[in-house]
Design a protein around this motif. Structure first.
Motif, short mmCIF file in Angstrom:
data_model
loop_
_atom_site.label_atom_id
_atom_site.label_comp_id
_atom_site.label_asym_id
_atom_site.label_seq_id
_atom_site.Cartn_x
_atom_site.Cartn_y
_atom_site.Cartn_z
N MET A 205 56.56 28.30 49.26
CA MET A 205 55.23 28.29 50.08
C MET A 205 54.35 27.36 50.36
O MET A 205 53.77 26.88 51.14
CB MET A 205 54.36 29.34 49.19
CG MET A 205 54.90 30.94 49.53
SD MET A 205 55.35 31.42 51.18
CE MET A 205 53.76 31.18 51.88
N LEU B 96 51.53 35.54 39.05
CA LEU B 96 51.78 34.37 39.81
C LEU B 96 52.97 33.25 38.95
O LEU B 96 52.88 33.35 37.96
CB LEU B 96 50.45 33.34 39.88
CG LEU B 96 49.75 33.00 38.62
CD1 LEU B 96 48.98 31.73 39.00
CD2 LEU B 96 49.06 34.18 38.10
N GLN B 97 53.35 32.55 39.96
CA GLN B 97 54.24 31.58 39.33
C GLN B 97 53.86 30.06 39.52
O GLN B 97 53.25 29.56 38.81
CB GLN B 97 55.90 31.91 39.60
CG GLN B 97 56.22 33.19 38.83
CD GLN B 97 57.72 33.49 39.25
OE1 GLN B 97 58.56 32.84 39.54
NE2 GLN B 97 57.94 34.81 39.25
N CYS B 98 54.34 29.89 40.83
CA CYS B 98 54.04 28.45 41.43
C CYS B 98 52.36 28.24 41.59
O CYS B 98 51.64 27.18 41.63
CB CYS B 98 54.59 27.91 42.36
SG CYS B 98 54.15 28.45 43.99
N GLY B 99 51.74 29.59 42.02
CA GLY B 99 50.31 29.64 42.15
C GLY B 99 49.91 29.23 43.58
O GLY B 99 48.64 29.26 43.88
N TYR B 100 50.74 28.85 44.59
CA TYR B 100 50.48 28.43 45.67
C TYR B 100 49.93 29.66 46.71
O TYR B 100 48.87 29.49 47.20
CB TYR B 100 51.74 27.68 46.53
CG TYR B 100 51.06 26.97 47.42
CD1 TYR B 100 50.44 25.66 47.28
CD2 TYR B 100 51.33 27.27 48.99
CE1 TYR B 100 50.05 24.71 48.25
CE2 TYR B 100 50.51 26.67 49.83
CZ TYR B 100 50.12 25.33 49.76
OH TYR B 100 49.66 24.46 50.81
N CYS B 101 50.60 30.82 46.45
CA CYS B 101 49.95 31.93 47.32
C CYS B 101 48.76 32.67 46.72
O CYS B 101 48.10 33.42 47.20
CB CYS B 101 51.18 32.93 47.41
SG CYS B 101 51.68 33.73 45.81
N THR B 102 48.64 32.23 45.50
CA THR B 102 47.57 33.12 44.73
C THR B 102 46.28 33.15 45.01
O THR B 102 45.59 34.22 45.00
CB THR B 102 47.86 32.45 43.24
OG1 THR B 102 49.24 32.38 42.91
CG2 THR B 102 47.13 33.25 42.02
N CYS B 133 54.56 35.48 49.40
CA CYS B 133 54.83 34.73 48.25
C CYS B 133 56.48 34.77 48.00
O CYS B 133 57.02 35.52 48.40
CB CYS B 133 54.53 35.63 46.95
SG CYS B 133 54.84 34.88 45.23
N ARG B 134 56.84 33.51 47.67
CA ARG B 134 58.16 33.16 47.57
C ARG B 134 58.57 33.13 46.23
O ARG B 134 59.93 33.22 45.96
CB ARG B 134 58.54 32.02 48.12
CG ARG B 134 60.00 31.47 48.60
CD ARG B 134 60.56 32.45 49.37
NE ARG B 134 61.62 31.94 50.28
CZ ARG B 134 62.50 32.65 50.82
NH1 ARG B 134 62.18 34.00 51.14
NH2 ARG B 134 63.52 32.03 51.58
N CYS B 135 57.79 33.42 45.26
CA CYS B 135 58.18 33.34 43.65
C CYS B 135 58.23 34.54 43.23
O CYS B 135 59.37 34.71 42.46
CB CYS B 135 57.20 32.51 42.83
SG CYS B 135 56.95 30.79 43.31
N THR B 136 57.62 35.48 43.23
CA THR B 136 57.39 36.53 42.23
C THR B 136 58.23 37.85 42.90
O THR B 136 58.10 38.65 41.88
CB THR B 136 55.68 37.08 42.13
OG1 THR B 136 55.48 37.65 43.56
CG2 THR B 136 54.86 35.84 41.72
S1 FES Z 1 53.60 32.29 43.12
FE1 FES Z 1 54.61 30.71 44.02
S2 FES Z 1 54.53 31.42 46.43
FE2 FES Z 1 53.70 33.21 45.18
#
Ligand code: FES
Ligand code: FES
Lengths: 797, 158
Positions: A205, B96-102, B133-136
């Protein structure tokens, strides 16, 4: 505070909330594009609109004269400026004779894929850089483009006009060709699957971005990059630019996901560093989403042929695999190695007496490929798991039964078992994994419901798909990598240091971008040292703070980096014990360490907390003779073997026969990643991985036209799923500790992706099996499914 | 041109090019970098903020169009160091993981609950359709939102 008061929590194995979160939840996390310095210049990339073309001329004056434009450089000018001494690196020349055409950050004579950079502008604003890039006028002589693997194989055009073939390498893994031939010659059943692993856009993202900050007088350059691999990047930038390695500092600040797409050494990174150094001004760039289809590598891109030979009961006698792999236009950092990472896993979780694998790598005029979540392993598990379903159909047994008949170790527990693909699997126990998954999914009820719908002739049919995967992670034993011609080792480094006040700093060489290393590493340290995880600070992702490391990819962080942290704690305890013995006037052998304190065996009142020892090590007033002050130790862990997580996934899909629409109704996964440090994080990794694999199965594909143009570079047409397309998932786990490291951990970052695409397509094929459908290509879009149904119906009548 | 608005309760102003997108005004000119940019086609929702109390993708409009409005960004959600209940729910449910979409997710989710305080899982999934979101894999995001709504019964496993 004393250690006995803050009794060790035994936090490992508990679902502890993440320390990373408050920062990220409040907007305090700083990604590259959030960081600014005065006087920074924005790069704008002039990119080739053609997949293959000679550059005839470049007219830069209109751009150069634009207000706010600082400079415009063509590839030829940059080459003359002497900014680099070597092409972009490929660290994995898989064969000695691999073809590797030179690849410089900016093309000089010809562009080899749409988006290849042909000139760079520097402007004083984000928008100005884009505007100026548009004013650069480039004339091209368009050459024939190689737009697919099939065309590359055919060879009537070549992706590089000065090469006479598109073939980059041939790589065999043929442990015993005679045995393989014999297995096929005497088989009762032979099934053959031909599968397409479509190209995927990784789509983290956070787009990639860079900011290079020079220090003109000192000669240092600091590069902030949205990267998974700051350490590797540092070495590679030094090697390609000739800048002294010690003058480079690479920082990966908050990084918004990677999935392999951020483990490369990219033109923009080299441009930012060298131009900043040359101009004495900060230089930056952030890719736009639509640009990312050209500026960041893609994943997959393989044509697979797999054959299984089996006896009458379906017991496997041999597996033979050939892959044609699309390198794209250039060899990036590990482009040619990706299919090899999968090669060893085409035997799956099965007892395969004879195995052979070959791979041909081909150049095309498309965006380069490289690692994408799973990197070679989702492809392998897809092929073997699809083929196992074909074998089940041929033998006339269920997909669960065919797997049971073939499990390695008879489906029971095993350790250190050698496979036909020449690996030694650390540990496994496959039968219980499938039992647990079928039970959790309600398999018998699902089959009954499926039958009911079939009998009733409903338009919405149901399919149930299994995938029992094994994967390879914990990359990697350095010697094994050397044997595969990989250009680096696979160790990881850690430092554990007590600060004078009793808090602990951990320095790790692995580089998180969403995986929660700060939380997990703190938990490991807390249990080892008997302290509160909140008293542990984990430092990472900055080569000035963590100078040694090999970064995060291939589900390696915990199984290598986390283990290094644990081992460094052991060394800290050893040293602390010597200090304790000295200060307590006891024999070190009589001391026990538990609960964060040393106690003399048999005299519980005689105790000393490790924090007090740490302070004593800091003041150094009373240390054993010759001992160095401070309580700090480091470990570089090079694992003796890979780790092999495994699991069983069950996908349930509903296929609307009138529209071809496939919806994922239910998903169950039992994963075994060895000992779990933080189950909350494990589940999160699995969830995300599953959805990426489901997305490959049902929605995503970077598609190209005959001229090599990517038809769907933006999120308008490249269908990254939203919450509305996927269901909640049911997860469970089994625990079979790894024998490859003292923590017994394996790795879980890619498992979900490795298990899910095959499970979903097996389910779709299962739904369509009454029509005699045995295969469907990914992504199984409504149009494709509908067409398949119509063809099958036509074929029946 | 001078563009002023109220952001997180404070009146703000900056001199920007007329074509400046609201998200770039917020990030580059006001220095509030919590609001992220994930795409260039208004598809991902990373840039979601509240304008006059309603969620909006700040990449879809010019800063000038938001003149005089009352804007809330992720930086305005926590109250004196106490996380907003939605932020707290994301933390507790590992949303959340990477937090970018958060930041965008949190903004979209709070406005979803404002409109529908008691959503079903399906309503949450539909309601967040514009946020990627690409992570969760969304599982724990959905769980977070249901938990913030006081309805954690149908949030999935765990
Ligand atoms: S937590 Fe990484 S894109 Fe949603
Ligand atoms: S950045 Fe606004 S929707 Fe993607």
């Amino acid at each position: 505070m004393t250690a006995t008061e803050s009794a060790p929590a035994n936090v490992v194995g508990t679902p502890r909330l993440r320390k990373e979160d408050p920062k990220l939840l409040t907007g305090e996390g700083k990604y590259v594009d959030d960081i600014h310095v005065p006087g920074e210049l924005w790069m704008g990339m002039v990119r080739s609109p053609h997949a293959h073309a000679k550059i005839s001329s470049i007219e830069t004056s209109a751009a150069a004269e634009m207000d706010g434009v600082h400079a415009v450089y063509t590839g030829a000018q940059l080459a003359d400026m002497g900014l680099w001494i070597a092409p972009l690196p490929c660290a994995w020349p898989v064969t000695d004779d691999m073809v590797n055409p030179p690849h410089f950050p900016v093309a000089t004579e010809a562009a080899h894929h749409v988006g290849d950079i042909v000139a760079v502008v520097l402007a004083d604003s984000r928008y100005g850089a884009v505007d100026a890039a548009e004013l650069v006028d480039v004339e091209y002589e368009v050459l024939p483009a190689v737009a697919s693997i099939a065309e590359a194989r055919d060879g009537s055009a070549t992706a590089h006009h000065d090469l006479d073939s598109n073939k980059a390498f041939h790589w065999p893994l043929m442990p015993d060709p005679d045995a393989l031939e014999a297995a096929f010659a005497s088989a009762t059943h032979v099934v053959k699957g031909e599968f397409v692993q479509q190209r995927l856009i990784p789509a983290a993202m956070e787009p990639r971005g860079v900011l290079a900050i020079p220090s003109p007088a000192g000669g240092d350059v600091t590069l902030y990059s949205a990267t998974q691999v700051p350490h590797i990047l540092k070495v590679m930038i030094a090697a390609t630019t000739g800048l002294p390695e010690a003058k480079l500092r690479i920082i990966a600040p908050s990084v918004g996901g990677g999935f392999g797409a951020k483990l490369n050494v990219n033109p923009d990174e080299l441009l930012a560093v060298t131009l900043a150094n040359k101009l004495g001004r900060a230089v930056r760039w952030t890719e736009s989403r639509s640009e990312a289809a050209f500026s960041t590598h893609q994943g997959r891109g393989q044509l697979q042929t797999i054959e299984i030979a089996a006896d009458e009961s379906g017991k496997i006698a041999g597996v033979r695999v050939h892959i044609d792999a699309d390198m794209g236009a250039y060899m990036m950092l590990i482009t040619p190695g990706v299919p090899l990472l999968g090669s060893f896993l085409y035997t799956g979780v099965y007892d395969v007496p004879a195995f052979g694998f070959t791979c041909d790598g081909y150049f095309t005029n498309l965006t380069p490929t490289d690692a994408y979540r799973g990197a070679g392993r989702p492809e392998a598990s897809y092929a073997i798991e699809r083929a196992m379903d074909m074998l089940a159909a041929k033998v006339g047994v269920g997909p669960d039964e065919i797997r049971r008949r073939n499990y390695l170790g008879g489906g029971g527990p095993f350790e250190n078992l050698e496979t036909a693909s020449t690996l030694v699997f650390d540990s496994g126990n496959y039968g219980p994994s499938m039992d647990a998954a079928l039970e959790m999914a309600g398999y018998a009820d699902l089959r009954a419901e499926q039958q009911r719908r079939r009998d009733a002739g409903e338009s919405k049919q149901m399919g149930i798909g299994l995938c029992t995967y094994v994967e390879i992670c914990g990359l990697a034993p350095s010697r094994a990598l050397g044997g595969l011609n990989y250009g680096a080792g696979g160790w990881e480094h850690a430092v554990v240091r007590f600060l004078p006040t009793g808090k602990v700093e951990v320095v790790t060489g692995s580089t998180p971008h969403g995986q929660g290393h700060e939380t997990s590493w703190s938990m490991i340290v807390a249990d080892k040292l008997g302290i509160d995880p909140d008293d542990v600070q984990v430092l990472h992702s900055d080569t000035a703070i963590s100078p040694l490391g090999l970064d995060t990819y291939g589900s390696r962080s915990l199984a290598v980096g986390g283990v290094a942290v644990a081992m460094a704690c052991d060394k800290v305890i050893e040293k602390a014990k010597l200090i304790a013995a000295h200060q307590m006037e006891a024999n070190a052998d009589d001391l026990e360490f538990a609960g964060g304190a040393f106690t003399v065996k048999g005299s519980p009142e005689s105790t000393m907390p490790i924090q007090a020892i740490a302070f004593g090590a800091f003041t150094a007033h009373n240390l054993p003779d010759g001992m160095e002050p401070n309580l700090q130790e480091q470990v570089t862990f090079d694992p003796p073997n890979f780790a092999f997580p495994f699991g069983t996934h069950v996908a349930v899909v509903e296929v609307d026969e009138d529209t071809g629409d496939v919806s994922l109704m239910d998903y169950t996964a039992i994963d075994d990643c060895g000992t779990q440090i933080n189950p909350l994080i494990v589940e999160g990794q699995v969830h995300g991985g599953i959805v990426q694999g489901v997305a490959q199965a049902l929605w995503e594909e970077a598609s190209y036209d005959a001229d090599g143009n990517c038809k769907n570079p933006s999120f308008l047409d490249y269908l990254v799923p939203s919450a509305a397309e996927v269901p909640s998932m049911k997860l469970g786990s089994t625990t079979t500790p790894s024998t490859s490291n003292p923590l017994g951990v394996k790795g879980v970052g890619e498992a979900g992706t490795i298990g899910s695409a095959a499970a979903v397509i097996n389910a779709v094929c299962d739904a369509l099996s009454p029509y005699g459908v045995t295969d469907i290509a990914m992504p199984a879009t409504p149009a494709r499914v509908w067409k398949t149904i119509q063809q099958a119906k036509g074929g029946q009548s | 041109m001078q563009v002023e608005m109220t952001v997180n309760g404070q009146s703000m102003s900056a001199d920007v090019e007329p074509r400046t997108l609201l998200v770039h005004y917020i990030r580059d000119d006001l220095g509030l970098t919590g609001t992220n940019v994930g795409c260039d086609t208004s598809s991902c929702g990373a840039c979601t903020i509240h304008i006059n109390g309603e969620s909006a993708k700040s990449c879809t409009m010019l800063a000038a169009q938001a003149r005089g409005t009352d804007v809330t960004t992720i930086e305005g959600m926590a109250d004196n160091g106490t996380l907003h209940p939605m932020q707290q729910a994301f933390m507790e449910c590992h949303g959340l993981q990477c937090g970018y979409c958060t930041p965008g997710m949190v903004m979209a989710a709070t406005s979803l609950l404002k409109e529908n305080p008691n959503p079903t899982e399906a309503e949450v999934r539909e309601g967040l359709e514009g946020n990627l979101c690409r992570c969760t894999g969304y599982h724990n995001i959905v769980k977070s939102v249901l938990s913030a709504a006081g309805n954690s019964t149908n949030g999935g496993s765990q």
